[in-house]
Design a protein around this motif. Structure first.
Motif, PDB file in Angstrom:
ATOM      1  N   ILE A 132       0.889  -1.160   0.000  1.00  0.00           N
ATOM      2  CA  ILE A 132       0.000   0.000   0.000  1.00  0.00           C
ATOM      3  C   ILE A 132       0.926   1.209   0.000  1.00  0.00           C
ATOM      4  O   ILE A 132       1.728   1.384   0.919  1.00  0.00           O
TER       5      ILE A 132
ATOM      6  N   LYS B 122       1.741  -5.357   2.157  1.00  0.00           N
ATOM      7  CA  LYS B 122       0.403  -5.943   2.290  1.00  0.00           C
ATOM      8  C   LYS B 122       0.500  -7.358   2.873  1.00  0.00           C
ATOM      9  O   LYS B 122       1.537  -8.010   2.810  1.00  0.00           O
ATOM     10  N   ASN B 123      -0.598  -7.825   3.432  1.00  0.00           N
ATOM     11  CA  ASN B 123      -0.702  -9.159   4.036  1.00  0.00           C
ATOM     12  C   ASN B 123       0.325  -9.360   5.140  1.00  0.00           C
ATOM     13  O   ASN B 123       0.868 -10.454   5.324  1.00  0.00           O
TER      14      ASN B 123
ATOM     15  N   LEU C 106      -4.520  -0.124  -2.394  1.00  0.00           N
ATOM     16  CA  LEU C 106      -5.404  -0.174  -1.224  1.00  0.00           C
ATOM     17  C   LEU C 106      -6.571  -1.130  -1.477  1.00  0.00           C
ATOM     18  O   LEU C 106      -7.340  -0.956  -2.413  1.00  0.00           O
ATOM     19  N   SER C 107      -6.677  -2.157  -0.655  1.00  0.00           N
ATOM     20  CA  SER C 107      -7.789  -3.111  -0.743  1.00  0.00           C
ATOM     21  C   SER C 107      -8.936  -2.618   0.140  1.00  0.00           C
ATOM     22  O   SER C 107      -8.778  -1.644   0.886  1.00  0.00           O
TER      23      SER C 107
ATOM     24  N   VAL D  11     -11.306  -1.667   3.084  1.00  0.00           N
ATOM     25  CA  VAL D  11     -10.860  -1.396   4.455  1.00  0.00           C
ATOM     26  C   VAL D  11     -11.994  -1.623   5.450  1.00  0.00           C
ATOM     27  O   VAL D  11     -13.158  -1.366   5.167  1.00  0.00           O
TER      28      VAL D  11
ATOM     29  N   THR E  78      -8.070  -4.870   4.250  1.00  0.00           N
ATOM     30  CA  THR E  78      -7.140  -4.099   5.077  1.00  0.00           C
ATOM     31  C   THR E  78      -7.858  -3.744   6.374  1.00  0.00           C
ATOM     32  O   THR E  78      -8.812  -2.962   6.373  1.00  0.00           O
TER      33      THR E  78
ATOM     34  N   ARG F 167      -4.019 -12.001   9.853  1.00  0.00           N
ATOM     35  CA  ARG F 167      -3.040 -11.811   8.777  1.00  0.00           C
ATOM     36  C   ARG F 167      -2.849 -13.078   7.961  1.00  0.00           C
ATOM     37  O   ARG F 167      -2.796 -13.040   6.723  1.00  0.00           O
TER      38      ARG F 167
ATOM     39  N   ASN G  60      -4.999 -11.204   4.959  1.00  0.00           N
ATOM     40  CA  ASN G  60      -5.407  -9.812   5.143  1.00  0.00           C
ATOM     41  C   ASN G  60      -4.225  -8.945   5.559  1.00  0.00           C
ATOM     42  O   ASN G  60      -3.248  -9.443   6.122  1.00  0.00           O
ATOM     43  N   SER G  61      -4.336  -7.659   5.291  1.00  0.00           N
ATOM     44  CA  SER G  61      -3.360  -6.685   5.793  1.00  0.00           C
ATOM     45  C   SER G  61      -3.897  -6.137   7.108  1.00  0.00           C
ATOM     46  O   SER G  61      -5.039  -5.685   7.178  1.00  0.00           O
TER      47      SER G  61
END
Length: 759
Positions: free
Chosen positions: A18, A37-38, A93-94, A96, A529, A555, A559-560
């Motif tokens: 990100i 990320k992740n 950005l995924s 949120v 995220t 995580r 996921n972040s």
């Protein structure tokens, strides 16, 4: 990472990060940053350095704005447009999801069970596999199909003469002339009225002022093999007319046997409706206690507030809502009542007879317990508020004002002083109606499970399959699995001590946040995220590892996880650590260091020095001596407290600690603070159970500082909230230029028309 001023092109593989370019929200100094990320990423730094500005006000707000942009123009006109954060660009950005501390639900109907959805699965479990028991006898309820009723009659009453009766009226008054005529026209010849078989006649009726039981005789026969088809047809017709209920009269001894297609008690004849999930919901009229409406508590008159001192006479204000003698309509009614019944209003209240007090308080000589406590009153919206044509009693008058919808806010605030919240005596705080509490799974009703600590509840569910029948297991297999998994997630974040019935408004910010975290883990979403705001708040160090494992689990499923945090253990467990600072406010807003925890430790920031042990919080050589006075609380028994007695020295900084759920908040927030508030300010807040308290005379003020937001109005700021903006306005109003123009302090207030900007 160093601060940059220019936007560079995103490198290859940018989807692994990100990337934030030119963030200038609040005190951020035009910063650029790459966040993997992740991974579990922790933002740290001194308070006010800009951590939340980056995580929430920039990254989260931009994610929310993009989501809103995906709506159609038609939908956006209802939800409005979100303002774009002050940032040049954000890539990678995924979707949120924010888990903040400010979202505690104040709804009195919201509980831990409802917000985690575990209670919804429990309701489904009880509706599908719960076994019904009679609330009169405690015996298991039974229900029959038509075929089972026929088989039971053939098995138990072979060769006996019987009459099949369909109940039409049960325990009601009336003459029922039309009912008899309707049944006669359908071709039936006999009815059973109050236990006596009668022939149907024209214009037949019964005493309209007596309570009656009326059944129609559908068929009379002897139970033999050649009557099986006729019996089956008659049973079907009887159940149809009796609305799934059938009475069978044994002609030999006039005994009556009941059968029902619904749940029924064989001994007493009571029946329950077929259970549905709504029958176990305290938020539904089908399951909520009819007295407290599913809240578990009711308002009751507090007689100690109505008559605080029984040594005072009525004329001198002994009955506080009535007040002292004066020219008022209510007082004239009291004087007329006293004259009629020879009540001396000059006598101290303690010397008046119980009958005299009942007349003054309730308007009649004899009362029952419900009149003394119940507040449920049917009051019309347009009912008179301040006057009643007949004297109704001071207590009834106060109840009427409290219940009426047309009572003014000022009047309601005054009336509420004479009421207190108490557990509902009908449902005993379980919130559910009586029938719902007599459905059981493994001898436990839904309220008993909801009142268990979560760790004990999880242990109960672990072996419940072995204690259920095979048919129940087949139905409940998936439900039990879902409940156990969600309970496991709550235990993983250290919430072993909560119960499903715990009101969500009583949770701390940290507890509510961890509940939402466990709920998100249970949802098993991927590619999200998550942004968390200090999840370790309120958590004992012993439980830190559980929280870290929960974050890592979030995580690991893809996921972040971005966490704003000060806790050392979480910082060192992070995959990527971002230190923002170096100071607060205008002296912060820069990336001091970023990388793995080991890399950040090598920097020279304040955070690194405290983590390395180079800087420490010094322990004072000697502690304050205090003023030698104490507040002594004895026998505290609220929630999980075991008859605790403690002395608090005054003039000292006193710390109350212990593992999460040990009883700290119960002792201080729910027992000691209400006692002090009652003493200092005559507060209406009721403390939890205790025996005695000493030393209240040693204090004159108490202030509670909790985690609730200080204000939500857009006109509020720290200066107005703290009160020193008042002094600033007074200062400006005192300068010669202001006096010449006749300006007062309001001229310098943005909350007053004369002072605020008109545009």
């Amino acid at each position: 990472m160093a601060t940059k001023k220019s936007i560079t092109a995103a490198p290859a593989g940018a989807n692994e990060f990100i990337e934030v370019f030119g963030a200038k929200e609040h005190n951020l100094k035009n910063i650029d940053i790459k966040i993997p990320k992740n991974k579990l990423v922790v933002f740290t730094g001194v308070s006010g350095s800009g951590k939340s500005s980056l995580a929430f006000d920039t990254i989260y707000n931009e994610g929310q704005r993009r989501y809103m942009e995906s709506f159609s123009a038609y939908a956006r006109q209802f939800v409005g447009d979100m303002e774009r954060p002050d940032v040049d660009k954000i890539t990678g950005l995924s979707p949120v999801i924010s888990i903040e501390q400010k979202t505690t639900n104040k709804n009195p109907r919201s509980t831990v069970g409802t917000i985690t959805e575990i209670y919804d699965f429990l309701r489904l479990l009880y509706a599908r596999v719960g076994e019904a028991y009679s609330y009169n006898t405690g015996k298991k309820m039974v229900k029959f199909s038509e075929e089972e009723i026929v088989q039971s009659i053939f098995k138990k009453y072979k060769n006996k003469k019987i009459s099949l009766l369909a109940p039409l009226v049960r325990g009601r008054k009336g003459h029922y002339r039309e009912l008899f005529e309707d049944v006669r026209k359908k071709g039936f010849l006999k009815v059973r009225v109050d236990g006596e078989i009668l022939d149907l006649k024209e214009r037949m009726q019964v005493d309209r002022y007596k309570i009656h039981d009326i059944e129609v005789v559908v068929d009379r026969m002897q139970v033999t093999d050649d009557m099986k088809v006729r019996l089956s047809q008659s049973v079907q017709k009887t159940l149809q007319m009796g609305k799934d209920l059938l009475f069978m009269l044994i002609n030999d001894d006039n005994s009556v046997v009941q059968f029902s297609k619904q749940l029924m008690c064989i001994d007493t004849g009571i029946s329950y409706e077929e259970p549905s999930p709504n029958a176990f919901s305290f938020n539904s009229p089908y399951g909520a206690c009819p007295v407290c409406k599913g809240l578990g508590t009711v308002f009751q008159i507090n007689m100690d507030a109505v008559i605080p001192d029984r040594h005072v006479s009525v004329k001198n204000g002994g009955i506080v809502p009535l007040g002292e003698e004066r020219e008022a309509h209510v007082y004239k009614q009291v004087q007329q009542l006293a004259k009629k019944h020879k009540i001396n209003l000059d006598k101290p209240i303690k010397e008046l007879s119980p009958k005299a007090m009942n007349l003054l308080l309730y308007g009649k000589e004899e009362i029952d317990e419900s009149e003394a406590s119940d507040v449920e009153m049917d009051v019309a919206d347009d009912s008179p508020i301040y006057y009643a044509s007949e004297y109704e009693g001071i207590v009834n008058m106060v109840k009427r004002w409290f219940a009426s919808t047309s009572t003014t806010d000022a009047m309601r605030d005054w009336v509420e002083k004479y009421f207190q919240l108490k557990p509902c005596e009908t449902c005993h705080g379980t919130r559910l109606k009586k029938e719902s509490l007599w459905f059981k799974v493994d001898e436990k009703n839904i309220a008993e499970l909801s009142e268990m600590d979560l760790d004990k509840l999880y242990a109960w569910f672990e072996g419940v399959e072995k204690r259920l029948e095979s048919k129940q297991n087949l139905i409940a297999k998936d439900i039990l699995k879902e409940i156990s998994e969600r309970l496991r997630f709550l235990l993983d974040v250290g919430l072993t001590y909560l119960t499903l019935y715990r009101p969500s408004r009583s949770l701390s910010g940290g507890e509510y946040q961890r509940i939402r975290l466990a709920t998100q883990i249970g949802s098993q979403l991927q590619g999200i995220t998550y942004i968390l705001d200090e999840p370790s708040i309120g958590l004992h160090q012993r439980d830190n590892q559980r929280l870290i494992s929960a974050l890592q689990n979030l995580r690991d499923i893809g996921n972040s996880v971005l966490v704003v945090e000060h806790d050392k253990d979480i910082m060192l467990a992070a995959d990527h650590l971002v230190d923002i600072g170096p100071r607060a406010g205008i002296f912060g807003g820069n990336i001091v260091s970023a990388g793995t925890p080991a890399e950040v430790l090598k920097s020279n920031s304040d955070t690194a020095q405290y983590l390395n042990g180079k800087k420490k919080i010094a322990i004072p050589d000697e502690v304050r001596k205090g003023n030698g006075q104490f507040i002594e609380l004895n026998g505290a028994t609220g929630n999980n407290l075991k008859n605790v007695s403690v002395k608090f020295p005054l003039g000292k900084l006193v710390l109350i600690t212990g593992v999460s759920g040990s009883g700290k908040s119960t002792l201080i927030n729910e027992t000691l603070y209400p006692l002090l508030a009652n003493y200092c300010y005559k507060s209406k807040v009721q403390p939890l159970g205790y025996k005695s308290i000493k030393g209240l005379e040693n204090i004159d003020k108490v202030i509670e500082i909790d985690q609730s937001p200080i204000g939500r109005t857009p006109r509020s700021n720290p200066a107005t909230y703290c009160g020193f903006f008042t002094d600033i306005r007074t200062l400006f109003a005192a300068v010669p230029e202001a006096k010449i123009r006749g300006y007062n302090a309001g001229r310098f207030s943005f909350n007053v028309k004369t002072g605020r900007c008109d545009v």
